[in-house]
Design a protein around this motif. Structure first.
Motif, PDB file in Angstrom:
ATOM      1  N   ALA A  40     -52.214 -54.234 -26.584  1.00 13.69           N
ATOM      2  CA  ALA A  40     -51.516 -53.049 -27.080  1.00 13.69           C
ATOM      3  C   ALA A  40     -50.831 -52.301 -25.943  1.00 13.69           C
ATOM      4  CB  ALA A  40     -52.499 -52.141 -27.796  1.00 13.69           C
ATOM      5  N   ARG A  41     -51.389 -52.413 -24.745  1.00 18.12           N
ATOM      6  CA  ARG A  41     -50.835 -51.684 -23.613  1.00 18.12           C
ATOM      7  C   ARG A  41     -49.412 -52.096 -23.277  1.00 18.12           C
ATOM      8  NH1 ARG A  41     -54.453 -48.698 -21.070  1.00 18.12           N
ATOM      9  NH2 ARG A  41     -56.543 -49.340 -21.497  1.00 18.12           N
ATOM     10  N   GLN A  42     -49.055 -53.321 -23.691  1.00 23.90           N
ATOM     11  CA  GLN A  42     -47.720 -53.777 -23.287  1.00 23.90           C
ATOM     12  C   GLN A  42     -46.614 -53.216 -24.145  1.00 23.90           C
ATOM     13  OE1 GLN A  42     -47.543 -57.947 -23.285  1.00 23.90           O
ATOM     14  NE2 GLN A  42     -49.507 -58.085 -22.273  1.00 23.90           N
ATOM     15  N   VAL A  43     -46.980 -52.461 -25.162  1.00 21.95           N
ATOM     16  CA  VAL A  43     -45.956 -51.969 -26.063  1.00 21.95           C
ATOM     17  C   VAL A  43     -45.341 -50.716 -25.476  1.00 21.95           C
ATOM     18  CG1 VAL A  43     -45.553 -51.126 -28.377  1.00 21.95           C
ATOM     19  CG2 VAL A  43     -47.250 -52.883 -27.980  1.00 21.95           C
ATOM     20  N   ILE A 197     -42.493 -52.068 -20.542  1.00 24.23           N
ATOM     21  CA  ILE A 197     -41.312 -52.576 -21.253  1.00 24.23           C
ATOM     22  C   ILE A 197     -40.744 -53.768 -20.493  1.00 24.23           C
ATOM     23  CG2 ILE A 197     -38.889 -51.950 -21.662  1.00 24.23           C
ATOM     24  CD1 ILE A 197     -39.738 -49.554 -22.914  1.00 24.23           C
ATOM     25  N   ALA A 198     -40.342 -54.789 -21.236  1.00 20.51           N
ATOM     26  CA  ALA A 198     -39.785 -55.971 -20.578  1.00 20.51           C
ATOM     27  C   ALA A 198     -38.593 -55.536 -19.717  1.00 20.51           C
ATOM     28  CB  ALA A 198     -39.337 -56.968 -21.628  1.00 20.51           C
ATOM     29  N   PRO A 199     -38.540 -56.020 -18.449  1.00 19.79           N
ATOM     30  CA  PRO A 199     -37.489 -55.564 -17.535  1.00 19.79           C
ATOM     31  C   PRO A 199     -36.084 -55.696 -18.130  1.00 19.79           C
ATOM     32  CG  PRO A 199     -39.052 -56.971 -16.395  1.00 19.79           C
ATOM     33  CD  PRO A 199     -39.453 -56.976 -17.824  1.00 19.79           C
ATOM     34  N   ASP A 240     -42.846 -49.097 -11.325  1.00 15.09           N
ATOM     35  CA  ASP A 240     -42.557 -50.363 -12.005  1.00 15.09           C
ATOM     36  C   ASP A 240     -41.127 -50.441 -12.513  1.00 15.09           C
ATOM     37  OD1 ASP A 240     -45.046 -51.442 -11.659  1.00 15.09           O
ATOM     38  OD2 ASP A 240     -45.844 -50.625 -13.528  1.00 15.09           O
ATOM     39  N   LEU A 241     -40.316 -49.414 -12.269  1.00 20.79           N
ATOM     40  CA  LEU A 241     -38.943 -49.432 -12.784  1.00 20.79           C
ATOM     41  C   LEU A 241     -38.130 -50.505 -12.046  1.00 20.79           C
ATOM     42  CD1 LEU A 241     -37.337 -47.685 -14.838  1.00 20.79           C
ATOM     43  CD2 LEU A 241     -36.418 -46.430 -12.884  1.00 20.79           C
ATOM     44  N   PRO A 242     -37.482 -51.430 -12.792  1.00 17.91           N
ATOM     45  CA  PRO A 242     -36.701 -52.468 -12.114  1.00 17.91           C
ATOM     46  C   PRO A 242     -35.584 -51.850 -11.253  1.00 17.91           C
ATOM     47  CG  PRO A 242     -36.918 -52.955 -14.461  1.00 17.91           C
ATOM     48  CD  PRO A 242     -37.463 -51.579 -14.252  1.00 17.91           C
ATOM     49  N   VAL A 422     -47.667 -61.880 -20.720  1.00 19.05           N
ATOM     50  CA  VAL A 422     -47.447 -60.505 -20.263  1.00 19.05           C
ATOM     51  C   VAL A 422     -46.013 -60.442 -19.723  1.00 19.05           C
ATOM     52  CG1 VAL A 422     -49.873 -60.134 -19.631  1.00 19.05           C
ATOM     53  CG2 VAL A 422     -48.283 -61.014 -17.915  1.00 19.05           C
ATOM     54  N   SER A 423     -45.561 -59.237 -19.336  1.00 18.89           N
ATOM     55  CA  SER A 423     -44.209 -59.136 -18.793  1.00 18.89           C
ATOM     56  C   SER A 423     -44.218 -59.538 -17.318  1.00 18.89           C
ATOM     57  CB  SER A 423     -43.692 -57.702 -18.952  1.00 18.89           C
ATOM     58  OG  SER A 423     -44.445 -56.850 -18.116  1.00 18.89           O
ATOM     59  N   ARG A 424     -43.033 -59.782 -16.775  1.00 22.21           N
ATOM     60  CA  ARG A 424     -42.953 -60.141 -15.354  1.00 22.21           C
ATOM     61  C   ARG A 424     -43.469 -58.997 -14.485  1.00 22.21           C
ATOM     62  NH1 ARG A 424     -38.047 -60.605 -13.454  1.00 22.21           N
ATOM     63  NH2 ARG A 424     -38.509 -62.115 -11.861  1.00 22.21           N
ATOM     64  N   VAL A 425     -43.127 -57.757 -14.940  1.00 24.31           N
ATOM     65  CA  VAL A 425     -43.584 -56.586 -14.183  1.00 24.31           C
ATOM     66  C   VAL A 425     -45.101 -56.590 -14.071  1.00 24.31           C
ATOM     67  CG1 VAL A 425     -43.722 -54.073 -14.253  1.00 24.31           C
ATOM     68  CG2 VAL A 425     -41.607 -55.206 -14.877  1.00 24.31           C
ATOM     69  N   THR A 426     -45.749 -56.982 -15.183  1.00 17.21           N
ATOM     70  CA  THR A 426     -47.211 -57.001 -15.162  1.00 17.21           C
ATOM     71  C   THR A 426     -47.720 -58.047 -14.175  1.00 17.21           C
ATOM     72  OG1 THR A 426     -47.210 -56.259 -17.437  1.00 17.21           O
ATOM     73  CG2 THR A 426     -49.266 -57.189 -16.634  1.00 17.21           C
ATOM     74  N   VAL A 427     -47.024 -59.191 -14.105  1.00 21.45           N
ATOM     75  CA  VAL A 427     -47.450 -60.214 -13.136  1.00 21.45           C
ATOM     76  C   VAL A 427     -47.389 -59.638 -11.717  1.00 21.45           C
ATOM     77  CG1 VAL A 427     -46.891 -62.457 -12.115  1.00 21.45           C
ATOM     78  CG2 VAL A 427     -46.783 -62.169 -14.586  1.00 21.45           C
ATOM     79  N   TYR A 428     -46.289 -58.932 -11.409  1.00 22.67           N
ATOM     80  CA  TYR A 428     -46.195 -58.331 -10.076  1.00 22.67           C
ATOM     81  C   TYR A 428     -47.310 -57.310  -9.866  1.00 22.67           C
ATOM     82  CZ  TYR A 428     -41.606 -60.433  -9.281  1.00 22.67           C
ATOM     83  OH  TYR A 428     -40.588 -61.321  -9.082  1.00 22.67           O
TER      84      TYR A 428
END
Ligand SMILES: Nc1ncnc2c1ncn2[C@@H]1O[C@H](COP(=O)(O)OP(=O)(O)OP(=O)(O)O)[C@@H](O)[C@H]1O
Ligand SMILES: [Mg+2]
Length: 442
Positions: A40-43, A197-199, A240-242, A422-428
């Protein structure tokens, strides 16, 4: 159905909705977001969105049930609807399933039909969020009196504020208070978690897009900045902002204009920007992940929230307040804390800060069988060791899953993100959290 303050109605669907169900929700003005049971956190939600959840139990497997139960306990305020198969026995004897059902506010036997959906959604819709003004920030320690004084002073000036502090120290609460104390209080407060949010969607989420700007952009859509016009934008986890969105945010701060994706026409916006981070932005700058010029623009006023362990008697004061507030809405035995429990509250280190205290007190209030909460109800003291061990275990498993995904994909971040869902941001972020260096692994 979007409210005048920019709030959206969002239904998180844990499971897989049918095309008909998707159409039904859309027809009622609800955005339907399909989410993994434990993610849910990824929303990406804005702070004032109306959010409900649908637990689709029609094709759930046991592992997913456990994840769903965790989500329920992590988001106790989230109104949830359970969807069951018409043939599902009501007295299912799986205890996990029973617990999930008890945690849901309502139950529907599929298929959802038009007439019942409207009625059910109305019943589930959360009451308007309480105004989170400065009075909701508890604590009388010198550290918190200092924070309150700053909040009053900062609220009056129209400059950006960078709110820093460990996780769970009340950064979001402070952002709300700054808005509610300011002259912008009757205009929207719009929040976005930059890491959730997905980048690829961040630019359009922040600045909106023109019709046809990209595949799927069927209509023009206003972004967060335009819908907050006259009010406040709160950018949570700003670290985390691209980078490309950072450049555009800099323009908002310098020139007060945005450009929608797919347009080069600047649009004037009148917003105050508040940002929060629990990571050290200096390190992100040193690694080239955060623009230094943006940092200087955001860090005009700094609000540092102290960790709970530095707030002395506030721990007991807040524990008392949390228990009293919980008791007014829930029938529980607990009326107070035993002397031993109060000692444990004072001695605990509170790595999760106020959020941890709130969760421990609520859980203790539910499990305590006496009028006074004991250390074991709080899972503190000798029995607390088990909790720490479990947390350690989760952390180790998360690290291992990250390393496995990176190894199996030759350190390809996008492929690892897909594998871990997960999103790429989360991987980082996970790499930073677990001290994994991509460069070294490559
Ligand atoms: N001083 C306080 N008094 C009462 N409740 C508080 C206080 N500080 C925080 N809380 C509560 O603790 C929880 C966590 O607060 P919040 O979400 O603002 O923390 P945060 O610093 O943004 O955390 P994170 O870094 O994890 O996003 C919320 O439920 C909030 O209402
Ligand atoms: Mg927060």
């Amino acid at each position: 159905m979007n409210a005048a303050d920019g709030a959206r109605h969002c239904a998180l669907w844990f499971g897989v909705p049918s095309a008909r169900e998707q159409a039904l929700f859309a027809a009622h003005g609800w955005r339907l977001r399909t989410v993994q049971l434990d993610c849910a956190r990824q929303v990406g939600m804005r702070g004032n969105d109306v959010v409900i959840a649908i637990a689709d139990l029609r094709c759930v497997v046991p592992g997913q049930l456990a994840a769903l139960e965790r989500t329920l306990s992590e988001y106790p305020e989230l109104p949830m609807l359970a969807l069951l198969d018409a043939s599902d026995p009501a007295d299912h004897d799986d205890p996990l399933r029973q617990r999930v059902l008890r945690g849901c506010r309502d139950t529907l036997r599929a298929p959802i039909d038009q007439a019942r959906l409207a009625e059910t959604l109305a019943r589930l819709e959360p009451a308007p969020a309480p105004r989170r003004d400065i009075d909701s920030i508890g604590g009388r320690s010198p550290a918190m009196l200092g924070v309150r004084a700053m909040l009053h002073r900062y609220a009056e000036v129209d400059l950006p504020v960078l709110i820093t502090g460990e996780s769970g120290t009340g950064k979001e609460l402070a952002a709300h208070a700054l808005h509610d104390l300011s002259r912008r209080r009757d205009r929207p407060f719009v929040a976005m978690n930059c890491g959730a949010i997905a980048p690829t969607l961040v630019q359009s989420e922040l600045f909106g897009h023109e019709r046809g700007a990209f595949t799927g952009a069927a209509t023009r859509r206003l972004g967060l900045f335009e819908s907050a016009d006259g009010g406040t934008v709160f950018l949570d986890e700003i670290g985390d902002l691209p980078l490309d969105a950072q450049t555009n945010l800099l323009r908002v701060l310098q020139e007060g204009t945005i450009e929608r994706v797919g347009s080069s026409r600047p649009v004037h916006v009148d917003v105050r920007v508040l940002a929060a981070t629990h990571v050290d932005l200096d390190a992100a700058i040193a690694q080239g992940r955060f623009r230094q010029d943006l940092y200087y623009r955001l860090d005009v006023l700094r609000l540092q929230l102290p960790p709970l362990r530095a707030r002395g008697d506030d721990v007991e004061l807040l524990a008392r307040e949390f228990l009293d507030a919980f008791r007014t809405h829930n029938p529980v035995q607990a009326r107070g804390f035993s002397a031993a429990a109060r000692r444990c509250l004072r001695e605990h280190d509170w790595p999760g800060n106020v959020r941890e205290l709130l969760n421990r007190v609520r859980r203790a209030a539910v499990v305590a069988e006496q009028a006074l909460i004991e250390p074991q109800d709080l899972q503190l003291g000798p029995a607390g060791a088990q909790v720490v061990a479990l947390d350690d275990h989760r952390t180790r498993t998360e690290r291992q899953a990250l390393l496995d995904a990176l190894r199996e994909t030759g350190c390809n971040v996008s492929a690892s993100a897909r594998r871990l869902r997960v999103s790429r941001v989360t991987v980082y972020r996970l790499c930073r959290k677990h001290g994994v260096s991509l460069d070294e692994m490559r």
